[in-house]
Design a protein around this motif. Structure first.
Motif, PDB file in Angstrom:
ATOM      1  N   MET A   1       0.641  -1.033  -0.076  1.00 48.13           N
ATOM      2  CA  MET A   1       0.017  -0.068  -0.176  1.00 48.13           C
ATOM      3  C   MET A   1       0.790   1.329   0.076  1.00 48.13           C
ATOM      4  SD  MET A   1      -2.913   0.785   2.785  1.00 48.13           S
ATOM      5  CE  MET A   1      -3.052   2.727   3.194  1.00 48.13           C
ATOM      6  N   GLY A   2       0.541   2.100  -0.984  1.00 49.54           N
ATOM      7  CA  GLY A   2       1.401   3.290  -0.867  1.00 49.54           C
ATOM      8  C   GLY A   2       0.838   4.373   0.195  1.00 49.54           C
ATOM      9  N   ALA A   3       1.920   5.574   0.229  1.00 52.14           N
ATOM     10  CA  ALA A   3       1.603   6.359   1.151  1.00 52.14           C
ATOM     11  C   ALA A   3       0.114   7.409   0.594  1.00 52.14           C
ATOM     12  CB  ALA A   3       3.001   7.482   1.264  1.00 52.14           C
ATOM     13  N   LEU A   4      -0.642   7.876   1.898  1.00 51.03           N
ATOM     14  CA  LEU A   4      -1.705   8.382   1.389  1.00 51.03           C
ATOM     15  C   LEU A   4      -1.450  10.082   1.346  1.00 51.03           C
ATOM     16  CD1 LEU A   4      -4.090   7.417   4.379  1.00 51.03           C
ATOM     17  CD2 LEU A   4      -4.103   6.904   1.877  1.00 51.03           C
ATOM     18  N   PRO A   5      -1.992  10.662   0.526  1.00 51.67           N
ATOM     19  CA  PRO A   5      -1.806  11.998   0.344  1.00 51.67           C
ATOM     20  C   PRO A   5      -2.249  12.688   1.681  1.00 51.67           C
ATOM     21  CG  PRO A   5      -3.140  11.213  -1.557  1.00 51.67           C
ATOM     22  CD  PRO A   5      -2.947  10.187  -0.767  1.00 51.67           C
ATOM     23  N   VAL A   6      -1.494  13.627   2.107  1.00 54.96           N
ATOM     24  CA  VAL A   6      -1.718  14.285   3.223  1.00 54.96           C
ATOM     25  C   VAL A   6      -1.781  15.891   2.818  1.00 54.96           C
ATOM     26  CG1 VAL A   6      -0.906  15.319   5.526  1.00 54.96           C
ATOM     27  CG2 VAL A   6      -0.063  12.893   4.474  1.00 54.96           C
ATOM     28  N   PHE A   7      -2.873  16.442   3.374  1.00 51.76           N
ATOM     29  CA  PHE A   7      -3.349  17.677   3.282  1.00 51.76           C
ATOM     30  C   PHE A   7      -3.409  18.548   4.742  1.00 51.76           C
ATOM     31  CE2 PHE A   7      -5.547  15.300   0.092  1.00 51.76           C
ATOM     32  CZ  PHE A   7      -4.990  16.153  -1.312  1.00 51.76           C
ATOM     33  N   ARG A   8      -3.107  19.893   4.526  1.00 50.10           N
ATOM     34  CA  ARG A   8      -3.070  20.677   5.697  1.00 50.10           C
ATOM     35  C   ARG A   8      -4.450  21.028   6.065  1.00 50.10           C
ATOM     36  NH1 ARG A   8       1.326  22.415   8.696  1.00 50.10           N
ATOM     37  NH2 ARG A   8       0.077  24.390   9.142  1.00 50.10           N
ATOM     38  N   TRP A   9      -4.883  21.396   7.377  1.00 53.30           N
ATOM     39  CA  TRP A   9      -6.188  21.654   7.924  1.00 53.30           C
ATOM     40  C   TRP A   9      -6.784  22.717   6.837  1.00 53.30           C
ATOM     41  CZ3 TRP A   9      -9.006  19.117  11.162  1.00 53.30           C
ATOM     42  CH2 TRP A   9     -10.101  19.894  11.759  1.00 53.30           C
ATOM     43  N   ARG A  10      -8.038  22.463   6.771  1.00 54.86           N
ATOM     44  CA  ARG A  10      -8.797  23.478   5.551  1.00 54.86           C
ATOM     45  C   ARG A  10      -8.353  23.367   4.342  1.00 54.86           C
ATOM     46  NH1 ARG A  10     -12.415  26.678   9.068  1.00 54.86           N
ATOM     47  NH2 ARG A  10     -11.845  26.239  10.884  1.00 54.86           N
ATOM     48  N   LEU A  11      -7.435  22.535   3.713  1.00 56.10           N
ATOM     49  CA  LEU A  11      -6.846  22.869   2.396  1.00 56.10           C
ATOM     50  C   LEU A  11      -7.095  21.368   1.766  1.00 56.10           C
ATOM     51  CD1 LEU A  11      -3.537  24.610   3.218  1.00 56.10           C
ATOM     52  CD2 LEU A  11      -5.659  25.642   2.452  1.00 56.10           C
ATOM     53  N   ALA A  12      -8.083  20.695   2.060  1.00 61.22           N
ATOM     54  CA  ALA A  12      -8.341  19.483   1.444  1.00 61.22           C
ATOM     55  C   ALA A  12      -9.200  19.940  -0.084  1.00 61.22           C
ATOM     56  CB  ALA A  12      -9.344  18.679   1.979  1.00 61.22           C
ATOM     57  N   PRO A  13      -8.941  19.255  -1.130  1.00 57.39           N
ATOM     58  CA  PRO A  13      -9.557  19.374  -2.484  1.00 57.39           C
ATOM     59  C   PRO A  13     -11.066  19.176  -2.495  1.00 57.39           C
ATOM     60  CG  PRO A  13      -8.011  17.632  -2.517  1.00 57.39           C
ATOM     61  CD  PRO A  13      -7.883  18.135  -1.046  1.00 57.39           C
ATOM     62  N   ASP A  14     -11.700  19.647  -3.303  1.00 55.94           N
ATOM     63  CA  ASP A  14     -13.272  19.287  -3.532  1.00 55.94           C
ATOM     64  C   ASP A  14     -13.203  17.842  -3.972  1.00 55.94           C
ATOM     65  OD1 ASP A  14     -14.121  21.695  -2.862  1.00 55.94           O
ATOM     66  OD2 ASP A  14     -14.162  22.583  -4.838  1.00 55.94           O
ATOM     67  N   GLY A  15     -14.145  17.106  -3.507  1.00 56.84           N
ATOM     68  CA  GLY A  15     -14.505  15.824  -3.906  1.00 56.84           C
ATOM     69  C   GLY A  15     -14.162  14.900  -2.674  1.00 56.84           C
ATOM     70  N   LEU A  16     -13.289  15.464  -1.805  1.00 58.02           N
ATOM     71  CA  LEU A  16     -12.847  14.690  -0.509  1.00 58.02           C
ATOM     72  C   LEU A  16     -13.694  15.182   0.607  1.00 58.02           C
ATOM     73  CD1 LEU A  16      -9.152  14.216  -1.013  1.00 58.02           C
ATOM     74  CD2 LEU A  16     -10.930  12.575  -1.574  1.00 58.02           C
ATOM     75  N   ALA A  17     -14.210  14.167   1.498  1.00 55.47           N
ATOM     76  CA  ALA A  17     -14.911  14.581   2.772  1.00 55.47           C
ATOM     77  C   ALA A  17     -14.714  13.746   3.789  1.00 55.47           C
ATOM     78  CB  ALA A  17     -16.352  14.830   2.462  1.00 55.47           C
ATOM     79  N   THR A  18     -14.642  14.148   5.166  1.00 60.90           N
ATOM     80  CA  THR A  18     -14.534  13.175   6.179  1.00 60.90           C
ATOM     81  C   THR A  18     -15.827  12.584   6.299  1.00 60.90           C
ATOM     82  OG1 THR A  18     -15.396  14.984   7.811  1.00 60.90           O
ATOM     83  CG2 THR A  18     -13.056  14.878   7.228  1.00 60.90           C
ATOM     84  N   ARG A  19     -15.749  11.730   7.282  1.00 60.09           N
ATOM     85  CA  ARG A  19     -16.993  10.747   7.874  1.00 60.09           C
ATOM     86  C   ARG A  19     -18.054  11.692   8.247  1.00 60.09           C
ATOM     87  NH1 ARG A  19     -17.020   5.235   8.716  1.00 60.09           N
ATOM     88  NH2 ARG A  19     -15.144   4.374   8.467  1.00 60.09           N
ATOM     89  N   ARG A  20     -17.960  12.716   8.946  1.00 61.46           N
ATOM     90  CA  ARG A  20     -18.922  13.718   9.421  1.00 61.46           C
ATOM     91  C   ARG A  20     -19.380  14.431   8.504  1.00 61.46           C
ATOM     92  NH1 ARG A  20     -17.663  16.032  15.383  1.00 61.46           N
ATOM     93  NH2 ARG A  20     -17.317  14.100  16.717  1.00 61.46           N
ATOM     94  N   GLN A  21     -18.646  14.977   7.460  1.00 55.64           N
ATOM     95  CA  GLN A  21     -19.085  15.739   6.272  1.00 55.64           C
ATOM     96  C   GLN A  21     -20.046  14.803   5.215  1.00 55.64           C
ATOM     97  OE1 GLN A  21     -15.361  16.799   5.056  1.00 55.64           O
ATOM     98  NE2 GLN A  21     -15.292  19.039   6.131  1.00 55.64           N
ATOM     99  N   LEU A  22     -19.661  13.540   5.129  1.00 52.72           N
ATOM    100  CA  LEU A  22     -20.429  12.748   4.449  1.00 52.72           C
ATOM    101  C   LEU A  22     -21.709  12.379   5.055  1.00 52.72           C
ATOM    102  CD1 LEU A  22     -17.832   9.764   3.360  1.00 52.72           C
ATOM    103  CD2 LEU A  22     -18.901  11.611   2.078  1.00 52.72           C
ATOM    104  N   ARG A  23     -21.669  12.257   6.397  1.00 56.25           N
ATOM    105  CA  ARG A  23     -22.836  12.325   7.112  1.00 56.25           C
ATOM    106  C   ARG A  23     -23.972  13.376   6.752  1.00 56.25           C
ATOM    107  NH1 ARG A  23     -25.544   7.427   9.128  1.00 56.25           N
ATOM    108  NH2 ARG A  23     -27.290   8.561  10.536  1.00 56.25           N
ATOM    109  N   THR A  24     -23.327  14.479   7.019  1.00 55.34           N
ATOM    110  CA  THR A  24     -24.270  15.607   6.775  1.00 55.34           C
ATOM    111  C   THR A  24     -24.942  15.665   5.367  1.00 55.34           C
ATOM    112  OG1 THR A  24     -22.393  16.947   6.104  1.00 55.34           O
ATOM    113  CG2 THR A  24     -22.974  17.090   8.413  1.00 55.34           C
ATOM    114  N   LEU A  25     -24.387  15.114   4.227  1.00 53.36           N
ATOM    115  CA  LEU A  25     -24.941  15.011   3.032  1.00 53.36           C
ATOM    116  C   LEU A  25     -25.594  13.533   2.949  1.00 53.36           C
ATOM    117  CD1 LEU A  25     -21.446  15.851   1.221  1.00 53.36           C
ATOM    118  CD2 LEU A  25     -23.535  17.092   1.501  1.00 53.36           C
ATOM    119  N   SER A  26     -26.040  12.858   3.981  1.00 55.60           N
ATOM    120  CA  SER A  26     -26.629  11.618   4.048  1.00 55.60           C
ATOM    121  C   SER A  26     -25.983  10.608   3.298  1.00 55.60           C
ATOM    122  CB  SER A  26     -28.025  11.885   3.447  1.00 55.60           C
ATOM    123  OG  SER A  26     -28.669  12.541   4.585  1.00 55.60           O
ATOM    124  N   LEU A  27     -24.610  10.474   3.471  1.00 54.79           N
ATOM    125  CA  LEU A  27     -23.997   9.479   2.645  1.00 54.79           C
ATOM    126  C   LEU A  27     -22.722   8.666   3.858  1.00 54.79           C
ATOM    127  CD1 LEU A  27     -22.622  11.509  -0.420  1.00 54.79           C
ATOM    128  CD2 LEU A  27     -24.509   9.955  -0.303  1.00 54.79           C
TER     129      LEU A  27
END
Length: 116
Positions: A1-27
């Motif tokens: 397994m390769g290394a995961l891309p790491v983003f700084r706080w509040r700088l994640a690109p569109d199209g990616l979300a945390t579990r809580r953010q997915l839950r607010t979208l009912s996903l």
């Protein structure tokens, strides 16, 4: 397994979300692997880490069925039942006390928190 891309706080690109953010979208992630990692720096300790999932691969949250609703109500009722006096306390019994507040205060074995 390769290394995961790491983003700084509040700088994640569109199209990616945390579990809580997915839950607010009912996903929910729906079994997909973690796509990236979000890090929030802290002083004197390691960074806070949140895992990011792809929104386009997320699946809808399963609906609440009557059986699941009944099971959840039964589990919550069990958390309110005092194991000492066997009464419904009307609130969730703190695990630190192990009993309702009146029973914990009356415990002669020294678990009375008011004397500490």
């Amino acid at each position: 397994m390769g290394a995961l891309p790491v983003f700084r706080w509040r700088l994640a690109p569109d199209g990616l979300a945390t579990r809580r953010q997915l839950r607010t979208l009912s996903l929910r992630p729906g079994g997909q692997d973690v796509a990236a990692q979000l890090e929030r720096p802290r002083r004197r300790r390691g960074p806070l880490v949140a895992y990011l999932y792809r929104v386009d691969l997320a699946v809808p949250v399963r609906p609440m069925t009557p059986a699941r609703r009944a099971a959840l109500a039964k589990a919550n009722a069990a958390r309110r039942l005092c194991p000492v006096c066997r009464r419904d306390a009307g609130y969730v019994i703190p695990t630190s006390l192990g009993a309702c507040v009146p029973c914990a205060d009356a415990d002669p074995h020294g678990s009375d928190r008011s004397t500490r």
